[in-house]
Design a protein around this motif. Structure first.
Motif, PDB file in Angstrom:
ATOM      1  N   GLU A 830       0.852  -1.183   0.000  1.00  0.00           N
ATOM      2  CA  GLU A 830       0.000   0.000   0.000  1.00  0.00           C
ATOM      3  C   GLU A 830       0.885   1.229   0.000  1.00  0.00           C
ATOM      4  O   GLU A 830       1.930   1.239   0.645  1.00  0.00           O
ATOM      5  N   THR A 831       0.476   2.229  -0.701  1.00  0.00           N
ATOM      6  CA  THR A 831       1.201   3.495  -0.614  1.00  0.00           C
ATOM      7  C   THR A 831       0.187   4.613  -0.549  1.00  0.00           C
ATOM      8  O   THR A 831      -0.922   4.491  -1.062  1.00  0.00           O
ATOM      9  N   SER A 832       0.592   5.671   0.103  1.00  0.00           N
ATOM     10  CA  SER A 832      -0.240   6.862   0.009  1.00  0.00           C
ATOM     11  C   SER A 832       0.664   8.082   0.003  1.00  0.00           C
ATOM     12  O   SER A 832       1.751   8.074   0.581  1.00  0.00           O
ATOM     13  N   LEU A 833       0.223   9.085  -0.682  1.00  0.00           N
ATOM     14  CA  LEU A 833       1.024  10.278  -0.893  1.00  0.00           C
ATOM     15  C   LEU A 833       0.093  11.473  -0.723  1.00  0.00           C
ATOM     16  O   LEU A 833      -0.998  11.506  -1.274  1.00  0.00           O
ATOM     17  N   THR A 834       0.536  12.408   0.087  1.00  0.00           N
ATOM     18  CA  THR A 834      -0.302  13.581   0.337  1.00  0.00           C
ATOM     19  C   THR A 834       0.535  14.836   0.210  1.00  0.00           C
ATOM     20  O   THR A 834       1.682  14.866   0.654  1.00  0.00           O
ATOM     21  N   TRP A 835      -0.041  15.821  -0.356  1.00  0.00           N
ATOM     22  CA  TRP A 835       0.634  17.115  -0.453  1.00  0.00           C
ATOM     23  C   TRP A 835      -0.352  18.161   0.014  1.00  0.00           C
ATOM     24  O   TRP A 835      -1.486  18.172  -0.438  1.00  0.00           O
ATOM     25  N   ASN A 836       0.031  18.991   0.968  1.00  0.00           N
ATOM     26  CA  ASN A 836      -0.821  20.145   1.208  1.00  0.00           C
ATOM     27  C   ASN A 836      -0.018  21.399   1.482  1.00  0.00           C
ATOM     28  O   ASN A 836       1.088  21.360   2.005  1.00  0.00           O
ATOM     29  N   ASP A 837      -0.568  22.467   1.040  1.00  0.00           N
ATOM     30  CA  ASP A 837       0.156  23.721   1.108  1.00  0.00           C
ATOM     31  C   ASP A 837      -0.845  24.865   0.986  1.00  0.00           C
ATOM     32  O   ASP A 837      -2.033  24.670   0.748  1.00  0.00           O
ATOM     33  N   LYS A 838      -0.312  26.028   1.117  1.00  0.00           N
ATOM     34  CA  LYS A 838      -1.143  27.218   1.033  1.00  0.00           C
ATOM     35  C   LYS A 838      -0.414  28.240   0.180  1.00  0.00           C
ATOM     36  O   LYS A 838       0.794  28.444   0.326  1.00  0.00           O
ATOM     37  N   ILE A 839      -1.125  28.792  -0.772  1.00  0.00           N
ATOM     38  CA  ILE A 839      -0.545  29.896  -1.538  1.00  0.00           C
ATOM     39  C   ILE A 839      -1.419  31.098  -1.226  1.00  0.00           C
ATOM     40  O   ILE A 839      -2.571  31.160  -1.645  1.00  0.00           O
ATOM     41  N   ASN A 840      -0.883  32.021  -0.486  1.00  0.00           N
ATOM     42  CA  ASN A 840      -1.669  33.146   0.015  1.00  0.00           C
ATOM     43  C   ASN A 840      -2.945  32.615   0.667  1.00  0.00           C
ATOM     44  O   ASN A 840      -2.872  31.854   1.609  1.00  0.00           O
ATOM     45  N   ASP A 841      -4.099  32.984   0.140  1.00  0.00           N
ATOM     46  CA  ASP A 841      -5.341  32.545   0.751  1.00  0.00           C
ATOM     47  C   ASP A 841      -5.825  31.199   0.223  1.00  0.00           C
ATOM     48  O   ASP A 841      -6.841  30.689   0.655  1.00  0.00           O
ATOM     49  N   LEU A 842      -5.141  30.675  -0.761  1.00  0.00           N
ATOM     50  CA  LEU A 842      -5.588  29.434  -1.381  1.00  0.00           C
ATOM     51  C   LEU A 842      -4.881  28.246  -0.724  1.00  0.00           C
ATOM     52  O   LEU A 842      -3.680  28.082  -0.844  1.00  0.00           O
ATOM     53  N   GLY A 843      -5.660  27.457   0.005  1.00  0.00           N
ATOM     54  CA  GLY A 843      -5.096  26.241   0.574  1.00  0.00           C
ATOM     55  C   GLY A 843      -5.451  25.090  -0.334  1.00  0.00           C
ATOM     56  O   GLY A 843      -6.549  25.046  -0.893  1.00  0.00           O
ATOM     57  N   TYR A 844      -4.533  24.190  -0.528  1.00  0.00           N
ATOM     58  CA  TYR A 844      -4.879  23.059  -1.376  1.00  0.00           C
ATOM     59  C   TYR A 844      -4.212  21.799  -0.876  1.00  0.00           C
ATOM     60  O   TYR A 844      -3.183  21.839  -0.206  1.00  0.00           O
ATOM     61  N   SER A 845      -4.824  20.696  -1.165  1.00  0.00           N
ATOM     62  CA  SER A 845      -4.234  19.415  -0.778  1.00  0.00           C
ATOM     63  C   SER A 845      -4.605  18.363  -1.807  1.00  0.00           C
ATOM     64  O   SER A 845      -5.670  18.407  -2.410  1.00  0.00           O
ATOM     65  N   ILE A 846      -3.680  17.456  -2.014  1.00  0.00           N
ATOM     66  CA  ILE A 846      -3.925  16.337  -2.921  1.00  0.00           C
ATOM     67  C   ILE A 846      -3.468  15.091  -2.196  1.00  0.00           C
ATOM     68  O   ILE A 846      -2.385  15.075  -1.595  1.00  0.00           O
ATOM     69  N   SER A 847      -4.303  14.100  -2.202  1.00  0.00           N
ATOM     70  CA  SER A 847      -3.919  12.885  -1.512  1.00  0.00           C
ATOM     71  C   SER A 847      -4.339  11.690  -2.371  1.00  0.00           C
ATOM     72  O   SER A 847      -5.449  11.650  -2.887  1.00  0.00           O
ATOM     73  N   VAL A 848      -3.419  10.779  -2.572  1.00  0.00           N
ATOM     74  CA  VAL A 848      -3.763   9.588  -3.355  1.00  0.00           C
ATOM     75  C   VAL A 848      -3.270   8.347  -2.627  1.00  0.00           C
ATOM     76  O   VAL A 848      -2.289   8.400  -1.886  1.00  0.00           O
ATOM     77  N   ASN A 849      -3.972   7.263  -2.823  1.00  0.00           N
ATOM     78  CA  ASN A 849      -3.494   6.006  -2.274  1.00  0.00           C
ATOM     79  C   ASN A 849      -3.656   4.908  -3.302  1.00  0.00           C
ATOM     80  O   ASN A 849      -4.539   4.959  -4.154  1.00  0.00           O
ATOM     81  N   LEU A 850      -2.792   3.942  -3.215  1.00  0.00           N
ATOM     82  CA  LEU A 850      -2.797   2.840  -4.177  1.00  0.00           C
ATOM     83  C   LEU A 850      -2.412   1.587  -3.417  1.00  0.00           C
ATOM     84  O   LEU A 850      -1.504   1.611  -2.588  1.00  0.00           O
ATOM     85  N   SER A 851      -3.110   0.512  -3.658  1.00  0.00           N
ATOM     86  CA  SER A 851      -2.747  -0.712  -2.954  1.00  0.00           C
ATOM     87  C   SER A 851      -3.055  -1.915  -3.815  1.00  0.00           C
ATOM     88  O   SER A 851      -3.820  -1.843  -4.771  1.00  0.00           O
ATOM     89  N   ASP A 852      -2.458  -2.991  -3.449  1.00  0.00           N
ATOM     90  CA  ASP A 852      -2.673  -4.223  -4.208  1.00  0.00           C
ATOM     91  C   ASP A 852      -2.444  -5.412  -3.292  1.00  0.00           C
ATOM     92  O   ASP A 852      -1.688  -5.323  -2.324  1.00  0.00           O
ATOM     93  N   PHE A 853      -3.099  -6.493  -3.585  1.00  0.00           N
ATOM     94  CA  PHE A 853      -2.795  -7.726  -2.876  1.00  0.00           C
ATOM     95  C   PHE A 853      -3.141  -8.892  -3.780  1.00  0.00           C
ATOM     96  O   PHE A 853      -3.906  -8.761  -4.728  1.00  0.00           O
ATOM     97  N   LYS A 854      -2.555 -10.003  -3.469  1.00  0.00           N
ATOM     98  CA  LYS A 854      -2.867 -11.215  -4.216  1.00  0.00           C
ATOM     99  C   LYS A 854      -2.899 -12.356  -3.215  1.00  0.00           C
ATOM    100  O   LYS A 854      -1.971 -12.509  -2.416  1.00  0.00           O
ATOM    101  N   SER A 855      -3.962 -13.108  -3.230  1.00  0.00           N
ATOM    102  CA  SER A 855      -4.089 -14.226  -2.298  1.00  0.00           C
ATOM    103  C   SER A 855      -4.000 -15.530  -3.070  1.00  0.00           C
ATOM    104  O   SER A 855      -4.732 -15.732  -4.028  1.00  0.00           O
ATOM    105  N   VAL A 856      -3.085 -16.362  -2.648  1.00  0.00           N
ATOM    106  CA  VAL A 856      -2.909 -17.648  -3.319  1.00  0.00           C
ATOM    107  C   VAL A 856      -3.191 -18.751  -2.316  1.00  0.00           C
ATOM    108  O   VAL A 856      -2.761 -18.674  -1.164  1.00  0.00           O
TER     109      VAL A 856
END
Lengths: 1101, 574
Positions: A830-856
């Protein structure tokens, strides 16, 4: 010496701190030494003075203040002296006004200072770095630091884990005191773990945390649905989106063949599921993913644990919140079916293919009827109907609304949060709706220093209304050539009494009510600092009732509305059946917790005992052949056709558990858990299981070599190992339970019913716990002052002694028993990546996650057959299992020369490969021997994410979710013609023009995507094979919300703290390869997936 | 003060500790086999389970040439039966469930032996063996060689068992039936619950022996049954199957049904899976989906005892006239009252008489009015009368497993095949035939009695007699299988009337209603319609298919083949 003393006093005064912000100072001093005045101020506030021998405290002063605030007192006190003051935390530092800066006056560039937290407490261990160099120091136990040589041009950087770093230009200062504030940073989030909480920064296991506002913002009535795509490694799937329906949750895939639902704990107490809680009441949710985190719940945690913490009042808070939402649900899409004329042509073609009616191409529906159907329909719609079943039954949209009122308040000793919520969602057809009332009351009571208590109460009542006959399947499969309503307005016969519209509209209802009330009382006793003993008792009661009133639906002749023609199928008589369930369970816990810090060592130990007992009782009663259809009560039915039933079960667990967490200098983290569980489900010699786990974390960013790194704000490596148990296989499988039924006999010519008994299952007495062992490696890394955050995890799980319902030979005559047989392995990341910041009055954030599994699957000591899927050694979990196809037979010659499933196979049918036979070699025929594994059926590369923006009063968020790879199949509902009991159903429009047909040219047939239209051919064509598989990956935009908060200046005039308006859309765009009309989460005749449009307003007083 | 609180806290802790739950829990509302089979009532309850309808399957009439349903076929008649067919798995599994339960009972009955009187004990064992033998009989007749067990094998051993030759299984079946017959009562008093009897053991033994071609055993078993003298033919053939005729003197082994107890046929839809509605006509609101085939209709002899292609009495324009009375008892005669309406499938009979209201109403049983009226114009009548229309069309006719007429015909057949053709053979057939005419078999002038002693002729007569006597009783399919006629009968297409427009021009206007020609009947008694079809006078409804290389035996369910390497599949490419 004096300074030191002051520091000690200062330090001691921190202990027992009371909030003195509001305390008023009274002074009446006449010509007394300044020192006595300072002492008086110290006594009346919680501030202490710091000064050195440059300050003359013996000078006499005169001051008189009544109820003065601290700043005003200080100003008037020092105003006339040569002393200036500075408040640093809880210290008031005194300096001579005339003193030039030390560095300038002395020229030795010395600098020193004290670093405190925002409460004014000194912070040891803060790194103080000279920007752009590698030199630096760390604050001592008193939070002070000093540099002996430093240029005024340098900038000092203060860094402390979990707090925002600060940069201060040295300039001409000799003393730089810094107050560090805790950043609003996920590292400081307090995360619920089993029987306690921990700061995220101290976690060693794998825990996914979600804040409550994210859940509420998704605007779903069910918490489970809101989790979709929100946490890496948590797979949430729906099958349709009926009002009130939840979703299936899988934490890190599947670990066992049996029950894979995660354990849900609400406020520390096991709950029936996530539907017990209103999304608006959620403070936060933690998902315990690896064994180290979950094993404190040992026994039932193999499939992961979801911890829900509900909202409690915060101290000093007093507010009333009202939220309302109005919205509507619109179906995403519904599949199209063939028109009346096309249906008749299909039926003729099928009959022609199967029965070979020579040259008669109209064996079922005559040519003149087919050709002139529109005219005939206009002339006599009763005889030549053209019914739009879906249009008759489905509405374009369904309204929904939701209201929530919460009150939060606190006094010195009691903090209370109370909420009451109401939700209502209507269905897309009549007689379908969902309503829910929920109440939650959380009280935190402080009795004295040693004693505190929590009393919680929660109640939920849901009401589900459904028609007695669910219309969806028949609505999708009924051909238009049957009438739903006669021209005279009466209900029509439909197909031989299968008029789904009539059954649905007049056939009665199926209502169910669920009422759950629960409480939790806990008393925390703290005899000395760091040690806490908690006793908890949490009962939960559930009362369910259901009422199925299946009404007789007569239909009359089209030409004579008084001639009774019969009753619609399944609705021949009016019958009522009611059920009642009384369930209760009680959880009691005794938990001891000890936390202690010695220098750089910090230790937290917990030991506990838990007991759980559950009891279920069912009661059912019914009567049949009611004369009246307006009284859905048992009394109104005839005495002769009554029936009743009842049953009860109970089960219990007893558990002992303990945990030690150790932390050295915030760098090295260790944790060990153990839990021992006994379950009533096993035979007494096989009853107990012990589940240990260990985990460790290493915060590299605290090490000297990284501490100064400006890019890396935080870096932690984690590793864990642990075992978990599972026993969810129903009650008492070790006993061969008998099943009781009735058999009929004659006494003379009278039929009597006698009770019968049989052992249905083959019991295996030594059945015991299934164990899942798991390894987890994780890394948490934050960069650029925590703006960019990354988490990665890799895990391996292996399950042994898996409780399997293995296929035993059918000739043994028993149902398949559960046994400790199998092994399976699951690997995932599993991975997740988040970015958040503020440019003057504009706050923004991006967050993504990705995961995988395999059951045998490992050695299962057998095989489990699941229709089109299988579990066998070497296969994936529920792998597709069927024939390998080889296109469509084009010629009779090809059919004759090929191995086939039966002699009835013809050109236009699907051709399969002859893989094997009884002797392991191709045997010239297609049979079960030729089935092979066709690939996993579970989704792979699941991803999700959110994008958030806020600008002044506006906010926006977008959430998406998807699956990167999945072997999906065209289900029978999608592609199989005439699908319905007796094969009279309609034909899906999507195969039209794309199937193999005698009417096609050879070239068209070569390109045919679907087999010929045939009823006889179904056995060959619609069995599982790779012919029907396709790429089921998808991307879905789950939620988009625009919000606007009214300006404070406006609302404050109305004595309102805040008003926020919002508009949300859910499930509004999906990209996939699913055929038109179908959805990745709705592949059969289920309630459609809907797009919601919701307006919301929330007012805070 | 502090002490007081501490005491309080500790007592709360103590309470929470003392609420420690018992872990030795047992199911509350179900029993467990650990302490089962300990007294007589537990033994009887275990036996009762084996009398449930699920354990007494019958082959559907739809597997045979007696039946047609519009243009539909099923896995048997379209030849697509395979090792994963659910009907195959269900048949196999249910039989073994019953066998497993019998074996478990027999292995444990000693536990209760002390508390059960000797006579009862041996009777219970006999019942158990009767049931086990009947299950194995059903298995070998459909699957051939099957797994045979008498004990309760350990899972590991059971998983490696292989099939026992059916001849060996047959010996075990005989032994069980013999042992059962020895201890079972001949009959039960009117206040006793009626369970398996001596006669049932003999009759069922005769049946499996006949199916296996073991004619001497079949003859003796049938003879034993007849010698009991407790069964007789019910005097009125037409009423034998009515809902009001329960457990008649002719019944040897029946499974009762009861609307009151929820065991019945329904009109479709849950909870009654068997569909009664398709057997009834459309005028009273049913579906007319299950019809007798024309082959069955044409198999009834004429009152002169001759087949229709030989008898001068047969008139294809009036096909019900001068026929064996079982013809109109089995198939609804045109222009007679059926289920409250006058039955008339003629395409121009747009109205019909409603006997209940005395009015003429739209005739939904005419294809001229309703597309789904019977495709071949005929409907089953056997057992179906107005009483089927009450209780929401839920009906509870007896599920007759074996009746006395069948035993008589089995006796005759066994003797014919053994070439022991004597008066007892003719009497047995004549008794059955005479009852149809409502006379005794000695009144040879009142019915066409059988007199020939030629084996071939008698075989044909006997086979036709079985077909018409036992029509729609689920026996035709096995008869076709054991006579090896399936490859012939089940490869003939099924036919019906032309569609209304064609029917009017080609049949009605030309005066050819109902049958345009007399079908020929071959040496096996199978009618042939090819000539009429070739002339375009009738419509082919469905093509039947039967693969003689494999379909005389059902496939072994694939699950057992795949998990047990010692299991073999039946030949022919299943």
């Amino acid at each position: 010496m004096r300074k030191k003393l002051v520091f000690i006093i200062a330090f001691l005064s921190i202990i027992g701190t009371i909030n003195a912000q509001t305390s008023k100072i009274n002074l009446a001093i006449k010509n007394a030494p300044l020192s006595s005045c300072l002492s008086a101020i110290e006594r009346q506030s919680d501030y202490t003075f710091m000064y050195d021998n440059t300050i003359d405290v013996n000078q006499n002063i005169t001051i008189s203040v009544k109820n003065g605030s601290l700043p005003s007192v200080l100003t008037s006190l020092f105003g006339k002296t040569s002393i200036r003051y500075e408040i640093v935390g809880k210290h008031i530092v005194l300096k001579p006004k005339s003193l030039p800066s030390e560095s300038q006056s002395r020229g030795d560039n010395r600098i020193s200072g004290v670093v405190t937290d925002d409460q004014g407490q000194p912070l040891p261990g803060v790194s103080v770095l000279i920007m752009g160099s590698t030199s630096g120091t760390t604050t001592d136990m008193n939070g002070s630091y000093s540099f002996s040589k430093i240029s005024p041009n340098e900038t000092l950087v203060f860094k402390f884990l979990g707090m925002g770093s600060q940069e201060v230009k040295v300039g001409n200062q000799s003393q730089i005191n810094v107050r560090m504030a805790e950043t609003v940073n996920e590292l400081n989030e307090v995360v619920a773990i089993g029987y306690g909480t921990v700061k995220k920064v101290d976690l060693t296991g794998s825990v996914g945390a979600i804040q409550g506002d994210m859940i509420a913002n998704r605007k779903t009535t069910q918490v489970s649905q809101a989790l979709q795509g929100a946490v890496a490694g948590v797979m949430v799937t729906r099958s349709g989106n009926a009002p009130g329906s939840g979703a299936t949750i899988r934490v890190r895939g599947v670990t066992t063949i049996g029950e894979n639902n995660p354990l849900v704990i609400i406020d520390g107490v096991p709950a029936a599921g996530l539907s017990d809680v209103n999304p608006n009441d959620v403070e936060n949710i933690s998902v315990l993913k690896d064994a180290a985190s979950a094993s404190i719940y040992g026994s039932r945690a193999a499939a992961g644990v979801i911890l829900v913490t509900t909202k409690h009042a915060k101290s000093g808070e007093l507010s009333i919140n009202y939220n309302m939402e109005y919205g509507m649900e619109k179906p995403i899409q519904t599949p199209a079916t063939a028109s009346a004329v096309r249906f008749m042509q299909f039926a003729n073609e099928a009959s022609w293919n199967d029965s070979g009616n020579n040259s008669n191409e109209y064996p079922l529906y005559a040519k003149d009827v087919v050709d002139n159907y529109a005219t005939l329909n206009a002339e006599d719609p009763d005889k030549y109907p053209d019914t739009d079943w879906i249009g008759l039954i489905m509405k374009d949209y369904a309204p929904r609304e939701s209201h929530q009122l919460s009150i939060s308040g606190s006094t010195k000793n009691v903090r209370t949060n109370a909420s009451i919520g109401y939700d209502k969602t209507d269905g897309l057809f009549d007689n379908k709706s969902y309503e829910r009332y929920s109440v939650r009351l959380n009280n935190d009571i402080t009795i004295n220093k040693m004693l505190s208590a929590t009393i919680n109460f929660n109640g939920i009542n849901t009401y589900n209304n459904n028609p007695a006959t669910d219309p969806i399947y028949q609505m999708l499969t009924s051909p238009p050539i049957y009438a739903a309503i006669w021209a005279n307005g009466g209900l029509a016969e439909g197909k031989s009494g299968d008029n789904i519209y009539g059954k649905f509209v007049a056939g009665g209802f199926n209502k169910s009510w669920v009422t759950r009330v629960g409480g939790k009382a806990s008393i925390d006793f703290t005899p000395f600092s760091g040690f806490k003993l908690s006793a908890v008792i949490a009962p939960s009661l559930e009362f369910d009732k259901s009422k199925l009133f299946n009404k007789a639906v007569p239909y009359y002749a089209s030409e004579d509305a008084t001639r009774l023609m019969g009753y619609l199928s399944g609705h021949f008589t009016t019958a009522l059946s009611e059920t009642r369930n009384d369930n209760y369970n009680v959880t009691s816990q005794l938990i001891a917790n000890y936390a202690k810090t010695f220098g750089k060592h910090s230790l937290n130990a917990m030991a506990g005992y838990e007991n759980y007992h559950a009891f279920y009782e069912y009661l059912g009663a019914s009567r049949d052949e009611y004369l009246l259809t307006a009284y859905p009560y048992l009394d109104m039915g005839p005495l002769t056709l009554r029936d009743n039933s009842g049953s009860a079960t109970e089960n219990a667990y007893r558990s002992y558990f303990g945990r030690i967490m150790y932390n050295y200098d915030n760098k090295y983290l260790l944790q060990a858990n153990i839990r021992r569980d006994g379950s009533s489900r096993f035979y007494k010699d096989c009853r107990w299981g012990t589940f240990p786990s260990f985990s460790a974390g290493w915060v590299l960013s605290e090490e000297p070599f990284l501490k100064d790194n400006a890019a890396i704000s935080y870096l932690k490596l984690r590793a864990s190992w642990g075992t978990l148990g599972n026993e969810r296989i129903g009650n008492y499988p070790y006993q061969a339970n008998l099943s009781f039924l009735n058999a009929l006999f004659y006494q003379g010519t009278t039929v009597v019913s006698e009770q019968s008994a049989a052992q249905i299952q083959y019991a295996i007495q030594n059945i015991s716990w299934e164990t899942t062992e798991s390894y987890n490696l994780g890394v948490d890394a934050n960069f650029l002052n925590n703006k960019l955050r990354f988490t990665g995890e890799y895990y391996k799980k292996s399950t042994r002694d898996m409780l399997l319902t293995l296929q035993i030979p059918e000739y043994m005559g028993f149902d398949n028993p559960s046994q400790n047989a199998g092994k399976m392995r699951t690997n995932g990341w599993e991975t997740s990546l988040t970015w958040n910041d503020k440019i003057n009055d504009l706050g923004y954030s991006i967050s993504v996650n990705l995961s995988d599994f395999k059951s045998v699957m490992g050695d299962l000591k057998g095989t489990q057959f699941l229709g089109d899927q299988i579990k066998t050694e070497g296969s994936e979990y529920n792998e597709w299992y069927g024939y390998q196809s080889d296109g469509i037979y084009q010629t009779q010659e090809d059919v004759a020369n090929s191995p086939k499933t039966s002699t009835s196979v013809k050109p236009g049918d699907i051709k399969y490969k002859d893989i094997s036979g009884p002797d392991g070699v191709p045997d010239g025929t297609i049979s079960a021997y030729d089935k092979t594994l066709l690939g996993g059926s579970l989704p792979r590369y699941m991803y999700g994410g959110t994008i958030g923006l806020d600008y002044k009063a506006f906010d926006f968020s977008l959430a998406f979710q998807g699956v990167g790879k999945q072997n999906s199949i065209y289900t029978a509902e999608m592609v199989e013609p005439f699908l319905n009991t007796g094969q009279w159903g309609n034909v899906p429009a999507l195969i039209d023009g794309k199937y193999w047909s005698k009417y096609n040219t050879d070239e068209q047939n070569l390109k045919a995507k679907y087999p010929r239209i045939s009823k006889t051919g179904n056995t060959n064509n619609y069995v599982m094979s790779d012919f029907w598989m396709f790429d089921g990956s998808y991307l879905r935009l789950k939620n988009m919300t625009f919000g606007y908060s009214l300006p404070k200046s406006v609302v404050s005039k109305l004595n309102i703290q805040g008003i926020r308006l919002s508009f949300s859309m859910n499930d509004f765009l999906t990209i996939s390869k699913y055929p038109k009309g179908w959805d990745p989460e709705n592949t059969g005749a289920n309630y459609p997936i809907t797009t919601s449009y919701v307006f919301g307003a929330s007012i805070k007083f | 003060m502090v002490m007081k609180r501490i005491v309080y806290i500790l007592s709360v802790c103590a309470i929470s500790l003392s609420s420690c739950s018992e872990l030795d829990l047992n199911p509350l509302s179900t029993g467990s086999n650990a302490n089962w089979y300990e007294d007589e009532s537990e033994v009887v309850m275990s036996l009762n389970d084996l009398y449930r309808e699920a354990f007494w399957p019958k082959d559907s009439e739809s597997y045979s040439d007696n039946f047609q349903s519009r243009s539909n076929t099923n896995e048997i008649t379209n030849g697509t039966i395979n090792s994963e067919s659910s009907m195959v798995e269900t048949r196999w599994k249910n039989a073994y469930k019953a066998i497993g339960r019998v074996n478990s009972l027999l292995a444990n009955i000693d536990k209760a032996a002390k508390s059960i009187p000797e006579a009862s004990l041996s009777k219970y064992i006999a019942e158990a063996k009767f049931i086990r033998a009947s299950q194995y009989a059903d298995l070998i007749s459909h699957f051939g060689d099957v797994v045979y067990t008498e004990g309760v094998p350990d899972l590991a051993i059971a998983s490696a068992l292989s099939r026992t030759p059916k001849a060996t299984v047959l010996k075990h079946i005989y032994a069980d039936y013999d042992s059962a017959a020895m201890f079972l009562p001949t009959s039960y008093g009117s206040t006793e619950t009626q369970r398996a009897t001596k006669g049932a053991a003999y009759a069922m033994k005769a049946r499996i022996a006949l199916y296996m071609g073991d004619y001497a055993v079949a003859r003796d078993a049938a003879q034993n049954c007849m010698d009991l003298k407790v069964y007789q033919l019910y005097p009125d053939f037409a009423k034998l199957f009515a809902l009001t005729t329960k457990n008649s003197v002719e019944s040897i082994f029946v499974i009762p049904r009861s609307v009151e107890f929820g065991s019945c046929l329904g009109k479709g839809g849950s909870p009654y899976l068997d569909n009664a509605g398709d057997w009834m006509t459309r005028n009273p609101g049913c579906y007319a989906g299950n019809n007798p085939s024309w082959e069955l209709f044409c198999s009834f002899l004429c009152t002169d005892g001759l087949p229709i292609d030989e008898s001068p009495l047969f008139n294809p324009r009036e096909p019900f006239k001068n026929r064996d009375p079982r013809c109109t008892a089995t198939i609804v005669e045109f222009q007679t009252r059926h289920l409250g309406y006058m039955y008339q499938p003629h395409p121009d009979s747009l109205k019909c008489y409603n006997f209940n209201t005395g009015k003429y109403v739209t005739n939904n049983d005419s294809r001229g009015v309703n597309q789904y009226a019977s495709y071949d114009g005929i409907m089953f009548k056997k057992g179906i009368d107005d009483s089927w229309l009450t209780s929401g069309n839920k009906v509870d006719p007896d599920k007759i497993i074996v009746r006395y007429a069948d035993v008589l015909l089995m006796y005759a057949e066994a003797k014919i095949e053994l070439k022991e053709i004597d008066q007892t053979v003719l009497d047995a057939i004549n008794k059955v035939r005479a009852r149809a005419y409502g006379v005794t078999y000695t009144q040879t002038s009142a019915y066409p009695s059988v007199t020939t002693t030629d084996q071939t002729a008698l075989r044909k007569i006997l086979r036709t007699e079985r077909r018409v006597e036992l029509a729609n009783e689920g026996l035709r399919y096995m008869d076709l299988i054991r006579w090896r006629l399936a490859e012939k009968a089940l490869t003939k297409p099924s036919y019906g009337m032309l569609d209304p427009a064609d029917l009017r021009t080609k049949i009605i206007k030309t005066g050819l209603w109902f049958f345009p020609e007399v079908p020929s009947i071959d040496e096996d008694g199978l009618p042939d319609f090819t000539s009429m079809y070739n002339k375009g006078l009738i419509k082919l409804l469905a093509i039947r298919s039967f693969d003689a290389n494999k379909e005389y035996l059902w496939p072994i369910p694939s699950k057992d083949i795949l998990i047990n390497p010692n299991m073999t599949q039946n030949p022919g490419g299943y």
